[in-house]
Write a protein that holds these residues in place. Structure first.
Motif, PDB file in Angstrom:
ATOM      1  N   ILE A  62       0.791  -1.225   0.000  1.00 48.36           N
ATOM      2  CA  ILE A  62       0.000   0.000   0.000  1.00 48.36           C
ATOM      3  C   ILE A  62       0.827   1.281   0.000  1.00 48.36           C
ATOM      4  O   ILE A  62       0.268   2.384  -0.034  1.00 48.36           O
ATOM      5  CB  ILE A  62      -0.970   0.018   1.197  1.00 48.36           C
ATOM      6  CG1 ILE A  62      -0.199  -0.075   2.518  1.00 48.36           C
ATOM      7  CG2 ILE A  62      -1.985  -1.097   1.072  1.00 48.36           C
ATOM      8  CD1 ILE A  62      -1.068   0.118   3.730  1.00 48.36           C
ATOM      9  N   LEU A  63       2.160   1.168  -0.003  1.00 47.71           N
ATOM     10  CA  LEU A  63       2.994   2.367   0.010  1.00 47.71           C
ATOM     11  C   LEU A  63       2.723   3.283  -1.191  1.00 47.71           C
ATOM     12  O   LEU A  63       2.703   4.506  -1.024  1.00 47.71           O
ATOM     13  CB  LEU A  63       4.472   1.981   0.074  1.00 47.71           C
ATOM     14  CG  LEU A  63       5.452   3.148   0.233  1.00 47.71           C
ATOM     15  CD1 LEU A  63       5.189   3.914   1.529  1.00 47.71           C
ATOM     16  CD2 LEU A  63       6.895   2.641   0.196  1.00 47.71           C
ATOM     17  N   GLN A 124       4.786   5.479   6.817  1.00 49.92           N
ATOM     18  CA  GLN A 124       5.459   4.979   5.612  1.00 49.92           C
ATOM     19  C   GLN A 124       6.168   3.656   5.897  1.00 49.92           C
ATOM     20  O   GLN A 124       6.165   2.745   5.060  1.00 49.92           O
ATOM     21  CB  GLN A 124       6.453   6.026   5.102  1.00 49.92           C
ATOM     22  CG  GLN A 124       5.795   7.258   4.518  1.00 49.92           C
ATOM     23  CD  GLN A 124       6.780   8.366   4.201  1.00 49.92           C
ATOM     24  OE1 GLN A 124       7.806   8.504   4.875  1.00 49.92           O
ATOM     25  NE2 GLN A 124       6.478   9.161   3.190  1.00 49.92           N
ATOM     26  N   CYS A 127       3.783   0.793   5.910  1.00 52.76           N
ATOM     27  CA  CYS A 127       3.404   0.432   4.542  1.00 52.76           C
ATOM     28  C   CYS A 127       4.541  -0.257   3.789  1.00 52.76           C
ATOM     29  O   CYS A 127       4.296  -1.073   2.901  1.00 52.76           O
ATOM     30  CB  CYS A 127       2.971   1.682   3.776  1.00 52.76           C
ATOM     31  SG  CYS A 127       1.537   2.538   4.470  1.00 52.76           S
TER      32      CYS A 127
END
Length: 208
Positions: A62-63, A124, A127
């Motif tokens: 999902i980053l 972040q 992710c």
């Protein structure tokens, strides 16, 4: 793959993570004992018109979605976690929620404006280090306990964490096997085959 759309009609975007291991909660995110107004409104909206936009999809990276969210016009306005209990299994789990608002509706304190510079790298990292089971919903946006016509929230629900790295930071390796289950060839790092992306105004799970 299934998709949902961002735009001026989506007032808030929630990224909500659920997992069992408390050590995966970022230290920059504060615990909340009392539910904030936006969470109470989100629960209420489930009873008055929740629409599933992205069906349950396993092992999604999902980053790319997070990295494009600001460019799509959204800014982080809140982050918290809660220790919750599953109503069926009665086991406790961690719920971590990050809220993003359309930039034209952002009102935050200078304290949080500073704090989110620390929170965002931790998000972040969440992710980057794992893949997640993804599902997405659109629900009415509430103000003062009343739905606002034409305004909605989008919730990206993230569960079943599948790590890409070991605790020492080295990649998790996948060993190919033959039809008899015996190792063949060279072990290679586990890499995502699906990503959550923003393409134009569309939020999509895509195969990579």
């Amino acid at each position: 793959m299934s998709a949902s759309r961002l735009g001026s009609h989506i007032r808030l975007v929630f990224m909500q993570f659920s997992f069992s291991n408390p050590s995966n909660v970022p230290t920059s995110v504060s615990q909340l004992d009392e539910e904030p107004e936006d969470e109470r409104a989100a629960k209420k909206s489930l009873d008055v018109g929740s629409i599933q936009l992205i069906e349950v999809t396993e092992d999604v990276f999902i980053l790319p979605f997070l990295n494009s969210l600001e460019q799509a016009g959204y800014e982080m306005i809140n982050a918290f976690y809660k220790n919750r209990q599953d109503t069926r299994s009665h086991r406790f789990y961690q719920m971590v929620r990050f809220a993003f608002a359309r930039k034209e509706f952002v009102t935050i304190s200078e304290e949080f404006r500073y704090k989110r510079q620390i929170i965002l790298p931790d998000l972040q990292k969440m992710c980057l280090l794992a893949m997640w089971r993804v599902r997405s919903y659109q629900t009415p946006f509430f103000r003062d306990h009343n739905p606002v016509p034409g305004q909605y929230t989008m919730s990206i629900n993230l569960e079943v964490r599948n790590p890409l790295y070991k605790k020492d930071g080295t990649p998790i390796m996948i060993q190919p096997k033959d039809a008899n289950g015996l190792p063949v060839g060279i072990a290679r790092p586990l890499v995502p085959k699906k990503e959550l992306r923003i393409m134009g105004d569309s939020v999509e799970v895509v195969t990579v």
